[in-house]
Design a protein around this motif. Structure first.
Motif, mmCIF file in Angstrom:
data_model
loop_
_atom_site.group_PDB
_atom_site.id
_atom_site.type_symbol
_atom_site.label_atom_id
_atom_site.label_comp_id
_atom_site.label_asym_id
_atom_site.label_seq_id
_atom_site.Cartn_x
_atom_site.Cartn_y
_atom_site.Cartn_z
ATOM 1 N N VAL A 176 58.039 49.124 59.925
ATOM 2 C CA VAL A 176 58.135 50.480 60.465
ATOM 3 C C VAL A 176 59.565 50.775 60.918
ATOM 4 O O VAL A 176 60.057 51.894 60.796
ATOM 5 C CB VAL A 176 57.128 50.690 61.612
ATOM 6 N N HIS B 232 53.646 44.622 61.518
ATOM 7 C CA HIS B 232 54.158 45.819 60.869
ATOM 8 C C HIS B 232 55.381 46.413 61.541
ATOM 9 O O HIS B 232 56.018 47.296 61.002
ATOM 10 C CB HIS B 232 53.066 46.875 60.797
ATOM 11 N N LEU C 105 50.007 55.706 56.680
ATOM 12 C CA LEU C 105 50.381 54.300 56.896
ATOM 13 C C LEU C 105 49.120 53.484 57.158
ATOM 14 O O LEU C 105 48.285 53.862 57.980
ATOM 15 C CB LEU C 105 51.330 54.195 58.092
ATOM 16 N N LEU D 59 52.714 61.362 60.828
ATOM 17 C CA LEU D 59 52.512 59.963 60.443
ATOM 18 C C LEU D 59 51.036 59.638 60.664
ATOM 19 O O LEU D 59 50.626 59.250 61.757
ATOM 20 C CB LEU D 59 53.402 59.029 61.278
ATOM 21 N N HIS E 70 47.726 57.583 60.520
ATOM 22 C CA HIS E 70 47.450 56.149 60.515
ATOM 23 C C HIS E 70 46.255 55.865 61.411
ATOM 24 O O HIS E 70 45.835 56.703 62.193
ATOM 25 C CB HIS E 70 48.664 55.358 61.016
ATOM 26 N N ALA E 71 45.720 54.672 61.291
ATOM 27 C CA ALA E 71 44.653 54.213 62.175
ATOM 28 C C ALA E 71 44.892 52.734 62.447
ATOM 29 O O ALA E 71 45.834 52.139 61.910
ATOM 30 C CB ALA E 71 43.289 54.444 61.535
ATOM 31 N N ARG E 72 44.037 52.173 63.285
ATOM 32 C CA ARG E 72 44.184 50.739 63.573
ATOM 33 C C ARG E 72 43.910 49.909 62.316
ATOM 34 O O ARG E 72 43.235 50.371 61.406
ATOM 35 C CB ARG E 72 43.153 50.326 64.631
ATOM 36 N N PRO E 73 44.388 48.662 62.328
ATOM 37 C CA PRO E 73 43.971 47.752 61.262
ATOM 38 C C PRO E 73 42.446 47.660 61.261
ATOM 39 O O PRO E 73 41.814 47.826 62.308
ATOM 40 C CB PRO E 73 44.592 46.411 61.678
ATOM 41 N N VAL F 98 48.123 49.426 58.005
ATOM 42 C CA VAL F 98 48.627 48.072 58.254
ATOM 43 C C VAL F 98 47.440 47.139 58.484
ATOM 44 O O VAL F 98 46.418 47.520 59.040
ATOM 45 C CB VAL F 98 49.603 48.000 59.456
#
Lengths: 94, 158
Positions: free
Chosen positions: B116, B112, B104, B65, B67-70, B106
């Protein structure tokens, strides 16, 4: 009872761990607040938590981040395996 | 926000070839950018998360999965699915090699969680990673994730 699910950035992974931990607790008939946190915020997030859920890979960093804490660190391998999470929570809380 | 982010055809790459985990994550980043969810810099930030924290994003056997921070490079919440023709090791002790990369993005960390949770529902089926890895169309991936209806808005031209 409080449980904190921890991942590197506090979104995505920890949110999945949080919802599946809630599912596992529900199956076990246990009631607990489960929060998601990032690694940077775990010391504060887990200050009054009994259990910290995280991945094997992050457990050393979590241990270092929380310093002296009564919370037990539980390592989860498969974040989608509610049986695994439930068994580990039961062993930790029981 | 209580639905899984939409997964338009532009955000699905099936049978991609990646030399290593960075290439696999970059593929997911390109898919997120193509679908309009992120700017291209987001791929670098997803890679930076793994460089900083390790391969913990490989959260189930065969599934990463990414992803990173907003951030300002996130234009709106988005999802991408990349399947790899040849599985790639990410360096995870239990869940390597990775066959499916879910990207992902967000915009807001608080909002989120519900979406999720829906995604988690789909992935709680132990066979799902293998089925997604073998999918041959984006529609099949959406159906496996229980989100067929969610794709409609961004695919008017199709």
């Amino acid at each position: 009872m409080r449980i904190v699910a921890v991942c590197g950035v506090g979104i995505g992974t920890s949110a999945i761990l949080k919802v599946n931990a809630e599912r596992a607790l529900d199956r076990l008939g246990l009631i607990a607040d489960v929060d998601a946190s990032d690694l940077a915020g775990v010391a504060i997030a887990a200050a009054d938590a009994q259990v910290i859920l995280t991945s094997t890979e992050l457990s050393a960093a979590v241990r270092q981040a929380i310093g002296r804490s009564f919370a037990e660190i539980v390592e989860v391998e498969n974040f989608f395996d509610v049986d695994e999470i439930g068994a580990k929570l039961e062993a930790s809380l029981g | 926000m209580t639905t899984i982010p939409p997964l338009p055809d532009t955000a699905v790459v099936l049978g991609a070839r990646a030399d290593d985990w960075r290439g696999a994550v970059r593929e997911a980043g390109r898919a997120l950018t193509r679908s309009g969810a992120t700017r291209s810099e987001y791929a670098d930030r997803m890679i930076a998360v793994i460089e900083e924290f390790g391969a913990y994003i490989v959260i189930a056997p065969g599934l990463a999965l990414a992803h990173a921070r907003p951030g300002s490079d996130v234009r709106h919440e988005g999802l991408a699915v990349v399947t790899l023709a040849v599985p790639v090791p990410f360096g995870h002790p239990h869940n390597d090699p990775v066959r499916v990369v879910v990207g992902l993005a967000v915009a807001n960390a608080e909002e989120h969680v519900a979406s999720v949770a829906k995604l988690a529902n789909a992935f709680n089926d132990a066979g799902i990673v293998g089925r997604i890895a073998r999918a041959t169309t984006p529609a099949e991936v959406r159906a496996l994730l229980g989100m067929e209806a969610a794709a409609a808005p961004s695919e008017v031209e199709a």
